[in-house]
Design an enzyme around this catalytic site. Structure first.
Site, PDB file in Angstrom:
ATOM      1  N   GLU A 331       0.871  -1.116  -0.119  1.00  0.00           N
ATOM      2  CA  GLU A 331       0.041  -0.011  -0.012  1.00  0.00           C
ATOM      3  C   GLU A 331       0.842   1.321  -0.031  1.00  0.00           C
ATOM      4  OE1 GLU A 331      -2.244  -0.245   3.491  1.00  0.00           O
ATOM      5  OE2 GLU A 331      -3.575  -1.996   3.021  1.00  0.00           O
ATOM      6  N   CYS A 332       0.502   2.281  -0.762  1.00  0.00           N
ATOM      7  CA  CYS A 332       1.223   3.642  -0.869  1.00  0.00           C
ATOM      8  C   CYS A 332       2.802   3.536  -0.818  1.00  0.00           C
ATOM      9  CB  CYS A 332       0.404   4.394   0.432  1.00  0.00           C
ATOM     10  SG  CYS A 332       0.409   6.152   0.141  1.00  0.00           S
ATOM     11  N   GLY A 333       3.194   3.729   0.449  1.00  0.00           N
ATOM     12  CA  GLY A 333       4.651   3.908   0.252  1.00  0.00           C
ATOM     13  C   GLY A 333       5.209   2.377  -0.024  1.00  0.00           C
ATOM     14  N   MET A 336       5.218   2.251  -3.802  1.00  0.00           N
ATOM     15  CA  MET A 336       6.105   3.143  -4.378  1.00  0.00           C
ATOM     16  C   MET A 336       7.569   2.187  -4.268  1.00  0.00           C
ATOM     17  SD  MET A 336       5.053   6.592  -2.323  1.00  0.00           S
ATOM     18  CE  MET A 336       6.479   7.609  -2.511  1.00  0.00           C
ATOM     19  N   GLY A 429      -1.091  -0.962  -4.789  1.00  0.00           N
ATOM     20  CA  GLY A 429      -1.654   0.227  -5.074  1.00  0.00           C
ATOM     21  C   GLY A 429      -1.423   1.409  -4.029  1.00  0.00           C
TER      22      GLY A 429
END
Length: 461
Positions: A331-333, A336, A429
């Site tokens: 998720e998120c970080g 990335m 995501g």
């Protein structure tokens, strides 16, 4: 079981809610009381701050994520055995989902958990007008739950008269005031920009603030008010009972760069039979031995991009594991980190894990911010097509490869977009998923991990 509790709300953001809540929590802890704290809404920072720095038991409560029954259950589960629980509101007291509803706001949480609320009013530039604000908030809905008020930035000389007038005109009890404080200010922006451990002289500030509040607030009165909260009724959620060919051991990325996890999510995975094994993508050289699934939460990878990029053996270990079929939620970080390249705060690109063939770049404003419901457009790691989660997005970075496996829909209005990279073993995501919104999907991830465990790959040393 009795659960003494209060909710600290405010007329608006910037009223001093976070600072005063932290001061009250510190004062209660200093008195030796077993204290639980809760943050209304999806924010990770305040619960982490309360738990790590003040030492309270802390988590989120969110009526959009969990619904009414499960919110009551999750509160009571965490508050069991505590002397007092303090909930911190979000934004203005009546502000909810979409800006035009009460849902998931402070009032909604007070209503659902039957909690007496104390309204903080910033009195700067006001005197008698304070009474009008309190009266308006207290009477805006028939059962506002507002039982008290704290007057922030109030003169000690003026306070006795204003207290008398507010109580006379509104019938709402005034539980003290907070003078203008310069030495012990804890601004909410600090909590959002740095980790709790990094705030300079934080312990001194908190204890100094608590000492001031012991003098200017009626803490005994607040404890008495908390004791008026009724017992809660709820139904214990029925969780899946998966059967595993092998116990799922899930590696959880946990360090300075990856620290945003809903406590309820991790506890649910454990209740469903998982063993959680923490590791550091910054400091460890490889993934833990014997794991058969991976969980990458959010955090601050952009602040530690250089260190993450320098850990070549960990990057290779992660890539080998996920490319080799190990189930992975990110998720998120964490999403990335799995990219081929990621930009840091200075717009410098760094090589990352290379699981996702794309680049992450910094943007000047929040992208796709707020609550969403995400629904699978195809079969995925957590279930079949139409599997859904309630989720939240908050990120200043974007990706050239956001994915199209799910569709995100805002709860109010027509706005929506596709998101999340999906394959048989990967869901990654920007949305932060809340597992209690779909426990069966969380169990599906664990079952896929356990099945993979029967044919482990060897992670390179």
């Amino acid at each position: 079981m009795s659960n003494p509790r209060i909710l600290i709300g405010a007329a608006s953001s910037g009223s001093g809610k976070t600072m005063i809540t932290c001061g009250i929590l510190q004062a209660l802890v200093n008195r030796g009381l077993k204290t639980a704290s809760f943050k209304c809404g999806p924010d990770y920072i305040d619960p982490m701050f309360h738990a790590k720095v003040i030492g309270t038991r802390s988590k989120n409560l969110d009526t959009f994520f969990a619904g009414e029954n499960d919110t009551r259950y999750l509160f009571a589960k965490e508050a069991r055995g505590m002397d007092i629980s303090v909930m911190e509101g979000v934004m203005g007291y009546y502000d909810g989902v979409g800006g035009t509803t009460f849902q998931a706001g402070a009032y909604d949480l007070a209503r659902v958990t039957e909690t007496p609320a104390v309204l903080i009013v910033n009195t700067k530039g006001m005197s008698m007008s304070v009474a009008a604000i309190v009266k308006g908030f207290a009477e805006f809905v028939p059962d506002s739950r507002i039982k008290g008020v704290i007057l922030n930035q109030m003169s000690g000389m003026l306070y006795p008269k204003i207290k008398e007038e507010v109580e006379k005109h509104t019938g709402v009890s005034v539980y003290g005031y907070v003078p203008v404080i310069k030495d012990f200010v804890i601004e909410s922006r600090h909590l959002g920009l740095v980790l709790p451990d990094e705030v300079e002289e934080l312990e001194r500030k908190l204890n100094g603030l608590a000492a001031v509040l012991e003098e200017t607030l009626d803490l005994d009165g607040l404890l008495e008010l908390a004791g008026t909260a009724p017992d809660l009724t709820y139904t214990v959620p029925k969780l899946p009972k998966p059967s595993y060919p092998e116990k799922p051991r899930i590696g959880v990325a946990m360090d300075e760069a990856f620290c945003f996890y809903y406590k309820d999510n991790l506890e649910l995975l454990t209740e469903l039979g998982a063993e959680l094994v923490e590791f550091s993508p910054i400091h460890d050289s490889k993934l833990p031995d014997g794991i058969n699934g991976l969980l990458f939460g959010g955090g601050y990878p952009e602040l530690f991009a250089g260190k993450l990029a320098e850990n070549h053996s960990m990057l290779a270990s992660v890539k080998q594991a996920v490319k080799g079929g190990m189930p992975c939620l990110a998720e998120c970080g964490g999403f990335m980190y799995l990219h081929r390249r990621m930009e840091d705060m200075e717009h410098t690109m760094h090589e990352m894990a290379g699981v996702i063939d794309g680049e992450v770049f910094r943007t000047p404003k929040l992208s796709r911010f707020g609550y969403v419901t995400v629904t699978a457009k195809e079969d995925c790691l957590c279930g079949a097509e139409k599997t859904s989660f309630r989720a939240h997005e908050f990120h200043y970075f974007d990706s050239t490869a956001c994915g199209t496996g799910f569709h995100a829909q805002k709860p109010v209005g027509k706005r929506g977009w596709d998101c999340i990279q999906c394959s048989k073993n990967l869901m990654a995501g920007f949305p932060h998923l809340y597992y209690y919104s779909n426990p069966q999907a969380a169990a599906e991830f664990l079952m896929r991990s356990a099945e993979f465990g029967k044919n482990k790959i060897t992670v390179q040393k």
